[in-house]
Write a protein that holds these residues in place. Structure first.
Motif, PDB file in Angstrom:
ATOM      1  N   THR A  99      42.931  27.438  49.339  1.00 32.28           N
ATOM      2  CA  THR A  99      42.613  28.779  48.859  1.00 32.28           C
ATOM      3  C   THR A  99      43.640  29.331  47.882  1.00 32.28           C
ATOM      4  OG1 THR A  99      43.746  29.720  50.770  1.00 32.28           O
ATOM      5  CG2 THR A  99      41.351  29.390  50.963  1.00 32.28           C
ATOM      6  N   ASP A 100      44.818  28.703  47.812  1.00 35.37           N
ATOM      7  CA  ASP A 100      45.860  29.204  46.916  1.00 35.37           C
ATOM      8  C   ASP A 100      46.797  28.073  46.521  1.00 35.37           C
ATOM      9  OD1 ASP A 100      47.652  28.803  49.066  1.00 35.37           O
ATOM     10  OD2 ASP A 100      47.496  30.876  49.703  1.00 35.37           O
TER      11      ASP A 100
ATOM     12  N   ASP B 252      38.827  29.404  43.407  1.00 34.71           N
ATOM     13  CA  ASP B 252      37.521  29.961  43.775  1.00 34.71           C
ATOM     14  C   ASP B 252      36.477  29.667  42.701  1.00 34.71           C
ATOM     15  OD1 ASP B 252      38.465  30.974  46.167  1.00 34.71           O
ATOM     16  OD2 ASP B 252      38.820  32.992  45.366  1.00 34.71           O
ATOM     17  N   GLN B 253      36.858  29.833  41.443  1.00 35.54           N
ATOM     18  CA  GLN B 253      35.934  29.581  40.338  1.00 35.54           C
ATOM     19  C   GLN B 253      35.563  28.094  40.264  1.00 35.54           C
ATOM     20  OE1 GLN B 253      38.309  31.227  37.194  1.00 35.54           O
ATOM     21  NE2 GLN B 253      37.639  33.338  37.588  1.00 35.54           N
TER      22      GLN B 253
ATOM     23  N   SER C 198      37.650  23.370  51.826  1.00 38.64           N
ATOM     24  CA  SER C 198      37.543  24.806  52.116  1.00 38.64           C
ATOM     25  C   SER C 198      38.885  25.425  52.505  1.00 38.64           C
ATOM     26  CB  SER C 198      36.514  25.050  53.222  1.00 38.64           C
ATOM     27  OG  SER C 198      36.892  24.359  54.400  1.00 38.64           O
TER      28      SER C 198
ATOM     29  N   THR D 299      44.676  31.206  42.638  1.00 44.38           N
ATOM     30  CA  THR D 299      43.688  31.493  43.683  1.00 44.38           C
ATOM     31  C   THR D 299      42.313  31.742  43.057  1.00 44.38           C
ATOM     32  OG1 THR D 299      45.367  32.382  45.159  1.00 44.38           O
ATOM     33  CG2 THR D 299      43.095  33.053  45.585  1.00 44.38           C
ATOM     34  N   GLN D 300      42.274  32.510  41.985  1.00 39.30           N
ATOM     35  CA  GLN D 300      41.008  32.779  41.298  1.00 39.30           C
ATOM     36  C   GLN D 300      40.436  31.493  40.707  1.00 39.30           C
ATOM     37  OE1 GLN D 300      42.273  35.756  38.496  1.00 39.30           O
ATOM     38  NE2 GLN D 300      42.054  37.431  39.968  1.00 39.30           N
TER      39      GLN D 300
ATOM     40  N   LYS E  37      35.429  25.998  42.719  1.00 40.73           N
ATOM     41  CA  LYS E  37      34.505  25.724  43.820  1.00 40.73           C
ATOM     42  C   LYS E  37      33.071  26.122  43.468  1.00 40.73           C
ATOM     43  CE  LYS E  37      37.916  25.957  47.522  1.00 40.73           C
ATOM     44  NZ  LYS E  37      38.388  26.686  48.710  1.00 40.73           N
ATOM     45  N   SER E  38      32.949  27.059  42.530  1.00 38.21           N
ATOM     46  CA  SER E  38      31.627  27.500  42.063  1.00 38.21           C
ATOM     47  C   SER E  38      31.153  26.704  40.855  1.00 38.21           C
ATOM     48  CB  SER E  38      31.681  28.987  41.689  1.00 38.21           C
ATOM     49  OG  SER E  38      32.026  29.755  42.808  1.00 38.21           O
TER      50      SER E  38
END
Length: 124
Positions: free
Chosen positions: A76-77, A13-14, A73, A9-10, A16-17
């Motif tokens: 997420t996991d 998110d990372q 989007s 999950t992290q 996506k950045s």
């Protein structure tokens, strides 16, 4: 949520950045499984220019670019990441089969036409 789920999950998110290390970690976690998906899809298909590793690489690259551009989007996991990776890999496999089939057909057509030209030249 397990430690592995939290970690994936992290990483998502990372990624996506734009975090390249997160992409690398996801790659290391999923590449071999993606290769196996592509191998199953490509089984029996003519392969001359690309193989299952090329398909997995292309699929993962498409995922990373899409994730960084906000396209996924809903991812997420790990529960919704894997089905997406399977779908992208499957589509890329089908695209490769179509490309290879089109090329094979085009080569056969060229050879047939060349044979006709040679036959006409010899008949003259």
């Amino acid at each position: 949520m397990s430690v592995i789920e939290e970690t994936v999950t992290q990483w998502i998110d990372q990624l996506k950045s734009g975090d390249a290390q997160a992409a690398q970690r996801l790659w290391e976690s999923y590449f071999l499984e993606m290769v196996e998906v592509a191998r199953q899809k490509l089984r029996g298909a003519p392969r001359t220019m690309a193989d299952e590793e090329d398909v997995a690489l292309s699929a993962f690259k498409s995922f990373c670019i899409g994730a960084q551009n906000g396209r996924f989007s809903q991812v997420t996991d790990r529960q919704n990441l894997w089905p997406l990776l399977v779908a992208i890999t499957s589509h890329k496999s089908i695209d490769l089969i179509r490309l290879e089939t089109d090329r094979s057909g085009a080569e056969v057509d060229k050879m047939t036409q060349l044979g006709r030209v040679k036959a006409n030249v010899h008949a003259s």
